[in-house]
Design a protein around this motif. Structure first.
Motif, mmCIF file in Angstrom:
data_model
loop_
_atom_site.group_PDB
_atom_site.id
_atom_site.type_symbol
_atom_site.label_atom_id
_atom_site.label_comp_id
_atom_site.label_asym_id
_atom_site.label_seq_id
_atom_site.Cartn_x
_atom_site.Cartn_y
_atom_site.Cartn_z
ATOM 1 N N THR A 168 0.485 15.712 -12.358
ATOM 2 C CA THR A 168 -0.866 16.230 -13.128
ATOM 3 C C THR A 168 -1.310 17.653 -12.353
ATOM 4 O OG1 THR A 168 -2.239 14.720 -11.605
ATOM 5 C CG2 THR A 168 -1.741 14.069 -13.990
ATOM 6 N N LYS A 191 2.305 1.921 -3.273
ATOM 7 C CA LYS A 191 1.100 2.309 -4.256
ATOM 8 C C LYS A 191 0.748 3.843 -4.000
ATOM 9 C CE LYS A 191 -2.089 -1.291 -5.174
ATOM 10 N NZ LYS A 191 -3.282 -2.511 -4.714
ATOM 11 N N MET A 192 0.770 4.061 -2.758
ATOM 12 C CA MET A 192 0.396 5.573 -2.446
ATOM 13 C C MET A 192 1.408 6.280 -2.831
ATOM 14 S SD MET A 192 -2.574 5.980 -1.288
ATOM 15 C CE MET A 192 -2.290 7.540 -1.104
ATOM 16 N N ASP A 217 1.759 10.577 -9.396
ATOM 17 C CA ASP A 217 0.975 10.811 -10.688
ATOM 18 C C ASP A 217 0.285 12.236 -10.123
ATOM 19 O OD1 ASP A 217 -0.129 9.883 -12.975
ATOM 20 O OD2 ASP A 217 -2.132 9.783 -12.001
ATOM 21 N N LYS A 218 -0.440 12.360 -8.938
ATOM 22 C CA LYS A 218 -0.939 13.757 -8.573
ATOM 23 C C LYS A 218 0.107 14.886 -8.629
ATOM 24 C CE LYS A 218 -5.187 12.944 -7.195
ATOM 25 N NZ LYS A 218 -6.044 13.649 -7.871
ATOM 26 N N ASN A 258 0.744 -1.234 0.063
ATOM 27 C CA ASN A 258 0.047 0.002 -0.011
ATOM 28 C C ASN A 258 0.911 1.164 0.079
ATOM 29 O OD1 ASN A 258 -2.226 -1.903 0.282
ATOM 30 N ND2 ASN A 258 -2.769 -1.144 2.186
ATOM 31 N N GLY A 306 -9.440 14.818 -6.428
ATOM 32 C CA GLY A 306 -9.610 14.436 -7.716
ATOM 33 C C GLY A 306 -10.847 15.365 -8.271
ATOM 34 N N LEU A 336 3.282 5.996 -5.728
ATOM 35 C CA LEU A 336 3.023 6.207 -7.333
ATOM 36 C C LEU A 336 1.823 6.788 -7.301
ATOM 37 C CD1 LEU A 336 4.529 2.413 -8.073
ATOM 38 C CD2 LEU A 336 5.519 4.875 -8.502
ATOM 39 N N HIS A 337 0.793 6.633 -6.735
ATOM 40 C CA HIS A 337 -0.193 7.402 -6.939
ATOM 41 C C HIS A 337 -0.198 8.942 -6.938
ATOM 42 C CE1 HIS A 337 -3.013 4.213 -7.295
ATOM 43 N NE2 HIS A 337 -3.337 3.729 -6.130
ATOM 44 N N LEU A 338 0.647 9.347 -5.824
ATOM 45 C CA LEU A 338 0.927 10.590 -5.456
ATOM 46 C C LEU A 338 1.943 11.209 -6.382
ATOM 47 C CD1 LEU A 338 0.988 10.569 -1.803
ATOM 48 C CD2 LEU A 338 -0.700 11.734 -3.042
#
Ligand code: 3MF
Ligand code: MG
Ligand code: MG
Length: 341
Positions: free
Chosen positions: A312, A301-302, A308-309, A298, A340, A304-306
């Motif tokens: 963008t 994953k977090m 992306d954030k 997790n 989002g 990598l999500h961040l």
């Protein structure tokens, strides 16, 4: 492309100061399989993660075992990111390691550290980490603060002299196990670097939770080290306020604070010189054994999500809010981006 690491102690049996282990251990080979399965490449090691019962073994035996672990990592395509001497569990470091009041104990701490430098060399890494766990006091009067800092500088100098390739990464932490630690923040760490014989080879490893325990913002602490080119590793995790060191999953307590850490790393090229995105996370005691490494999955994953954030994020809008000094507007801009919306 980021590369990720964690230490084998992050897969654990769930013991805490108030209750025993609640899960059967994973042995070392089983842990290595988790690294592979979750896509982690780097391993953060204590000397005795590599050679268990290290105090009972001869130097030759220790180096032989370290060599065998190195070959196993090579076979699996894993690398040792760091090696750190575990200076806080020995009977000989009860009053501290480098700052013990007993000269024999201080000498032991330096010898044990030199041996860990040899292990690091065997493992193929130059990154030598010092978490100065017991270099502090329970009561103010127990140690001399000036002597203590001098002892730490002296120990670092001996290590820098001992091996001309290693670099020392101090992992600062303000308290726990001690009431007060002598090197509580990255500012203290970097000041120390400039007192050594080779400041170029001394930097820091910043842990999120440790910054929060010091009442500081982790992304600012990271930014400070980055401005000196001295952020050489991180222990990303999370922490809910001023209590014991929780090592919660990255981003689990405060998403915005996690976003700001990823942002400062990403915008300053962290990782481009081979630095790993390291985690130092503990799974909840309630977690069943077969899913007791979800915190690692997790956290990665977090992160990598961040990333992306961060990529963008509308920086032009941010620039306009800043130009207008409209920080209320900027506040909502950040929050809506994270939601989002
Ligand atoms: C304690 C820590 C340590 C260090 C580790 C490597 C056991 O709060 O963070 O984890 O990260 O010893 O330096
Ligand atoms: Mg911690
Ligand atoms: Mg840590």
């Amino acid at each position: 492309m980021y590369r990720f690491s964690f230490g084998p102690w992050n897969i654990h049996e769930g013991a805490d100061p108030f209750g025993p282990a609640v899960r059967q251990s994973y042995d070392f080979q089983q842990k290595l399989a988790v690294y592979r399965e979750l896509g982690f490449e780097g391993i953060q090691f204590h000397d005795d993660d590599i050679v268990p019962d290290i105090e009972q073994k001869s130097y030759a035996e220790i180096m032989k075992e370290a060599g065998a672990v190195r070959r196993r990592l090579d076979e699996l395509g894993l690398v040792a990111e760091i090696v750190a001497p575990r200076l806080w569990e020995s009977e000989r470091t009860i009053d501290g390691a480098f700052t013990s009041n007993d000269a024999k104990e201080r000498a032991y701490a330096i010898e044990r550290s030199k041996q860990a430098v040899d292990i690091a060399r065997e493992m193929g890494t130059n990154n030598f980490v010092l978490w100065l766990a017991r270099e502090g006091t329970y009561i103010r009067e127990a140690k001399n603060p000036v002597d203590s800092v001098n002892y730490i500088v002296d120990a670092m100098n001996q290590l820098l002299e001992y091996d001309s390739n290693i670099r020392i990464l101090i992992e600062p932490k303000p308290n726990e196990p001690m009431d007060h630690a002598y090197i509580p923040t990255i500012g203290h760490t970097l000041a120390l670097a400039y007192r050594t014989i080779d400041p170029k080879r001394v930097g820091g490893l910043i842990e999120t939770a440790h910054c929060i325990l010091a009442g500081l913002d982790p992304s600012d602490e990271m930014g400070y080290a980055l401005s000196f080119d001295k952020l050489w590793s991180v222990h990303l995790n999370d922490q809910n306020g001023l209590k014991y060191d929780q090592d919660k999953s990255f981003g689990s307590d405060n998403l915005r604070r996690a976003f700001n850490q990823v942002r400062v790393l990403e915008e300053n090229g962290y990782g481009k010189n081979g630095e790993f995105v390291g985690l130092d996370v503990k799974v909840m005691r309630t977690q069943p054994r077969d899913i007791s490494y979800k915190h690692l999955e997790n956290s990665k994953k977090m992160f990598l999500h961040l990333v992306d954030k961060v990529r963008t994020y509308d920086k032009e809008a941010e620039r306009q809010f800043i130009a207008a000094r409209d920080y209320e507007g900027l506040d909502l801009h950040v929050l809506e981006h994270l939601m989002g919306r």
